[in-house]
Design an enzyme around this catalytic site. Structure first.
Site: not given
Length: 310
Positions: A133, A257, A286
Site C-alpha cells: 500500500s 481493491d 486491499h
C-alpha cells in the site's frame, strides 16, 4: 504466474480486505536496531536473519508498523524461501515518540533511502524490496528517483496507490467510511500524542477535521513541505516515477481493491518500461489475497518474482 482465486466465503472486496487480517496469527523472530539519523531523529529497524546472502526489505502501509500481520506473513514467506528480512517503523509509527515534529508520509523516500543505504553496507549479494500500500508507493518512488543500491535486484509492490489523488477521492466515498474513519482517528491520535510530548500543534483545528483530505491539507502537507493536500498527492504519486525504475518490479493490484481508483490500473497507468510487470487479478481486496494453507497469494507471488529475478 498463476492467477488468484478467492474462496467462496469471501464474496466481496470488503470481506477480502478485512478477514485476512482478523483471522491470521503470525509472529516471526525479530531483532531490533535503532538507526540514528543525521537530523537528530531515529528509525527503529527489525531484523529477521538466518545467515542468508539475500535480503528482503519489507515496507508497511498507512498507519501500520513492523509487527502487523501482513508484514509478519511476508517475512515468514521470504524466510522460508531462504532470505533474510528487514522491516522498519516509519517516523511516528513506533511505540516511542520520535524526536522531531515531522511525520512519515506517502512520499518520504528520504527515510527509505537512509534505511537502504544502511543495509547496503551489509555483506549481502542481493537486496530486494516488498512494499504494501503506502509502502508500495514509497518503494516505487524510491526506485524511480534513481541512485539506488548497486546490488538491488528486484521489487514487489502490493495493493499500491499509484495515483494518490484518485485514491484519496476513492476512500472518501461512503462505501469506504470504515477505512476512512479508522485511518483518520489513528492519524489524529498521533498528533495528540506528539502534542503531549511538547510539540506545537493546533489541536482546536485538529478536532474540527473530519476528512482525511483536510488532515493532509493542514498537517501532512505543511509538515512535509507541500503547498497543500493536492500538491502532496500529485507530487508523491508513484505513477510519476515508475518509468525510471531500473530493476525488475512487480505491481500486484486487485481489480476490486476498495482503496484504489481506476487511475491505478491500465490503461490509466501505462509505461514503456519493460522491467515493470503488472498483475491485476479480478479479486483480492486491499492487502488481502487470502489463501488457505498459511501462504497468501501475495506472498507466493512476491517470493516467486523475487526468486526469478536474482
Amino acid at each position: 504466474m498463476k492467477s488468484y482465486k478467492r474462496p467462496p466465503f469471501l464474496f466481496n472486496a470488503h470481506l477480502e480486505t478485512i478477514f485476512p487480517t482478523l483471522s491470521r496469527r503470525v509472529r516471526v523472530s525479530q531483532s531490533p536496531e535503532r538507526l540514528e539519523l543525521e537530523d537528530g531523529d531515529f528509525l527503529d529497524l527489525y531484523w529477521s536473519k538466518q545467515g542468508s546472502e539475500r535480503l528482503v526489505v519489507v515496507l508497511h502501509g498507512l498507519e501500520g508498523d513492523a509487527h502487523r500481520v501482513y508484514i509478519q506473513g511476508m517475512i515468514r514467506a521470504c524466510m522460508q524461501a531462504g532470505f533474510d528480512c528487514l522491516t522498519f517503523n516509519y517516523r511516528g509509527c513506533g511505540e516511542e515518540v520520535n524526536r522531531l515534529k515531522r511525520f512519515y508520509h506517502s512520499g518520504a523516500t528520504d527515510d527509505v533511502r537512509r534505511v537502504m543505504d544502511h543495509v547496503g553496507k551489509r555483506d549481502y549479494k542481493s537486496i530486494s524490496m516488498v512494499g504494501f500500500s503506502l509502502g508500495g508507493n514509497l518503494s516505487l518512488k524510491y526506485l524511480g528517483e534513481g541512485a539506488v543500491l548497486p546490488n538491488l535486484s528486484a521489487a514487489v509492490a502490493v495493493s499500491v496507490p499509484l495515483d494518490l489523488l484518485g485514491c484519496t477521492l476513492e476512500i472518501h466515498k461512503p462505501r469506504n467510511f470504515i477505512y476512512h474513519d479508522r485511518f483518520l482517528r489513528s492519524l489524529k491520535e498521533k498528533v495528540r500524542r506528539k502534542s503531549a510530548h511538547g510539540f506545537d500543534f493546533d489541536l482546536d483545528l485538529l478536532e474540527k477535521i473530519d476528512r482525511l483530505w483536510d488532515f493532509d491539507d493542514h498537517f501532512t502537507a505543511p509538515l512535509g513541505g507541500f503547498a497543500g493536500a493536492e500538491d502532496y498527492y500529485i507530487s508523491c504519486s508513484s505513477k510519476n516515477f515508475i518509468s525510471e525504475i531500473k530493476i525488475p518490479t512487480l505491481i500486484l493490484n486487485a481489480a476490486n481493491d476498495p482503496f484504489l481508483s481506476e487511475t491505478c490500473y491500465a490503461p490509466h497507468v501505462s509505461t514503456e518500461n519493460e522491467l515493470i510487470k503488472f498483475m491485476q487479478p479480478e479479486h483480492g481486496g486491499h492487502v488481502g489475497f487470502f489463501q488457505k494453507g498459511g501462504l497468501y497469494f501475495s506472498e507466493w507471488a512476491a517470493v516467486s518474482f523475487l526468486n526469478s529475478n536474482i
